[in-house]
Design a protein around this motif. Structure first.
Motif, PDB file in Angstrom:
ATOM      1  N   ARG A 283       0.837  -1.221   0.000  1.00  0.00           N
ATOM      2  CA  ARG A 283       0.000   0.000   0.000  1.00  0.00           C
ATOM      3  C   ARG A 283       0.861   1.256   0.000  1.00  0.00           C
ATOM      4  NH1 ARG A 283      -5.186  -1.333   0.286  1.00  0.00           N
ATOM      5  NH2 ARG A 283      -5.884  -3.212   1.383  1.00  0.00           N
ATOM      6  N   ASP A 284       2.008   1.220   0.671  1.00  0.00           N
ATOM      7  CA  ASP A 284       2.904   2.375   0.668  1.00  0.00           C
ATOM      8  C   ASP A 284       3.502   2.631  -0.713  1.00  0.00           C
ATOM      9  OD1 ASP A 284       2.470   2.869   3.345  1.00  0.00           O
ATOM     10  OD2 ASP A 284       4.312   1.878   4.029  1.00  0.00           O
ATOM     11  N   LEU A 285       3.598   1.582  -1.532  1.00  0.00           N
ATOM     12  CA  LEU A 285       4.171   1.731  -2.874  1.00  0.00           C
ATOM     13  C   LEU A 285       3.158   2.218  -3.908  1.00  0.00           C
ATOM     14  CD1 LEU A 285       6.407  -1.484  -3.119  1.00  0.00           C
ATOM     15  CD2 LEU A 285       7.188   0.887  -2.917  1.00  0.00           C
ATOM     16  N   VAL A 286       1.866   2.141  -3.595  1.00  0.00           N
ATOM     17  CA  VAL A 286       0.840   2.515  -4.573  1.00  0.00           C
ATOM     18  C   VAL A 286       1.038   3.933  -5.108  1.00  0.00           C
ATOM     19  CG1 VAL A 286      -1.621   2.972  -4.895  1.00  0.00           C
ATOM     20  CG2 VAL A 286      -0.890   0.847  -3.781  1.00  0.00           C
ATOM     21  N   PRO A 287       1.320   4.942  -4.255  1.00  0.00           N
ATOM     22  CA  PRO A 287       1.494   6.298  -4.806  1.00  0.00           C
ATOM     23  C   PRO A 287       2.682   6.422  -5.753  1.00  0.00           C
ATOM     24  CG  PRO A 287       1.093   6.389  -2.436  1.00  0.00           C
ATOM     25  CD  PRO A 287       1.352   4.951  -2.782  1.00  0.00           C
ATOM     26  N   ARG A 288       3.591   5.460  -5.717  1.00  0.00           N
ATOM     27  CA  ARG A 288       4.765   5.513  -6.588  1.00  0.00           C
ATOM     28  C   ARG A 288       4.542   4.806  -7.924  1.00  0.00           C
ATOM     29  NH1 ARG A 288       9.408   3.319  -2.768  1.00  0.00           N
ATOM     30  NH2 ARG A 288      10.498   3.242  -4.792  1.00  0.00           N
TER      31      ARG A 288
END
Length: 295
Positions: A283-288
């Motif tokens: 989920r932390d990687l989704v914005p990337r």
């Protein structure tokens, strides 16, 4: 419920070697892990990690089959399993710290057993079925196609004859990588996936390794993967598909589901495989991730 059906289950042995792999020489293994393996169990791990309901389905055999059952139970994963003659295969994943991708050595597995498959299909719970992985030795393409038709409109993640059977039987979705799509159509591109969808009506979730993935169906969308340090990419495609099916079953729109899926594949590679997966990292990687609509 997402039912992860694997035609050719395995015991996956991951061996971390003491040095770079050199053919013909002795290598020692300071670290080894053994898990209930195959694409379906990997997919189920990701669905469960995100909080979804899932089970592993397939046919097992012999001492390795009993070991598979025990390992699956130890993880707390639900299994719908049938027994057959022979021995569940072992797949060896060699990590030497030097190669960009592990060396994989896969056994063939027990022969196709039509009676065991029929018993298995009769016991499957209601839910979205994902048929994942290679076919058992001796599986006739028409027998596999008949199984897919009996399942309704399953998701199919296979290659070669299995992927062709999925197209001919009208699968609900196929998930080839670029090499598998190239073997099927002559090109591993979004354009060839578009042409395949136009001809067959079967949507394509095309995985593109470090480049991300594309969905080709009534909508066409591509998501670029974030750059991460790759520790072990094995199972990243399974992680991507598991996250995608989980999100879509929850009613997420295509863009959100595909972004989460690509982020999950990247998280798997970063963390070292499905046994180490953490949905919070995904989920932390989704914005990337980056979204585009192919021309």
């Amino acid at each position: 419920m997402i039912v992860a059906l694997t035609p050719n289950l395995s015991l996956d042995r991951t061996l971390r070697l003491d040095r770079a792999l050199v053919p013909g020489q002795l290598h020692r293994v300071p670290e080894v892990s053994v898990a209930a393996g195959g694409k379906g169990p990997n997919l189920a791990r990701i669905v469960r990690a995100f909080g979804g309901e899932t089970c592993v389905a397939g046919v097992v055999a012999g001492h390795n089959g009993a070991h598979f059952r025990a390992l699956l139970a130890a993880e707390g994963l639900s299994g719908v399993l049938e027994d057959t003659a022979g021995e569940t295969r072992e797949c060896h994943i060699l990590m030497d710290g030097a190669s960009a991708h592990p060396t994989e050595i896969n056994e063939a597995g027990p022969a196709y057993d039509a009676d065991a498959v029929a018993r298995l299909l009769a016991r499957l719970p209601a839910g979205r079925v994902a048929v994942c992985g290679s076919l058992a030795p001796g599986t006739a393409p028409d027998a596999f196609a008949a199984m897919l038709r009996a399942l309704g409109s399953p998701v199919v993640d296979s290659s070669g004859a299995g992927l062709q059977a999925a197209i001919e039987s009208g699968a609900g979705l196929i998930k080839p990588n670029e090499h598998e799509l190239e073997a099927l159509t002559g090109q591993g591109t979004v354009a060839s996936a578009r042409d395949l969808y136009r001809r067959s009506g079967v949507p394509v979730l095309l995985t593109r390794g470090a480049h991300g993935a594309a969905y080709i169906g009534a909508e066409v969308l591509e998501v670029q993967a974030p750059m991460v340090e790759v520790r072990n990419p094995v199972g990243s495609g399974d992680s991507l598909l598991g996250a995608f099916l989980y999100a879509r079953q929850r009613g997420e729109p295509l863009e959100a589901a595909l972004r989460l899926a690509v982020a999950a594949g990247s998280a798997n590679a970063l963390l070292g495989g499905p046994l180490r997966f953490d949905p919070a990292v995904a989920r932390d990687l989704v914005p990337r991730t980056a979204v585009s609509i192919p021309a």
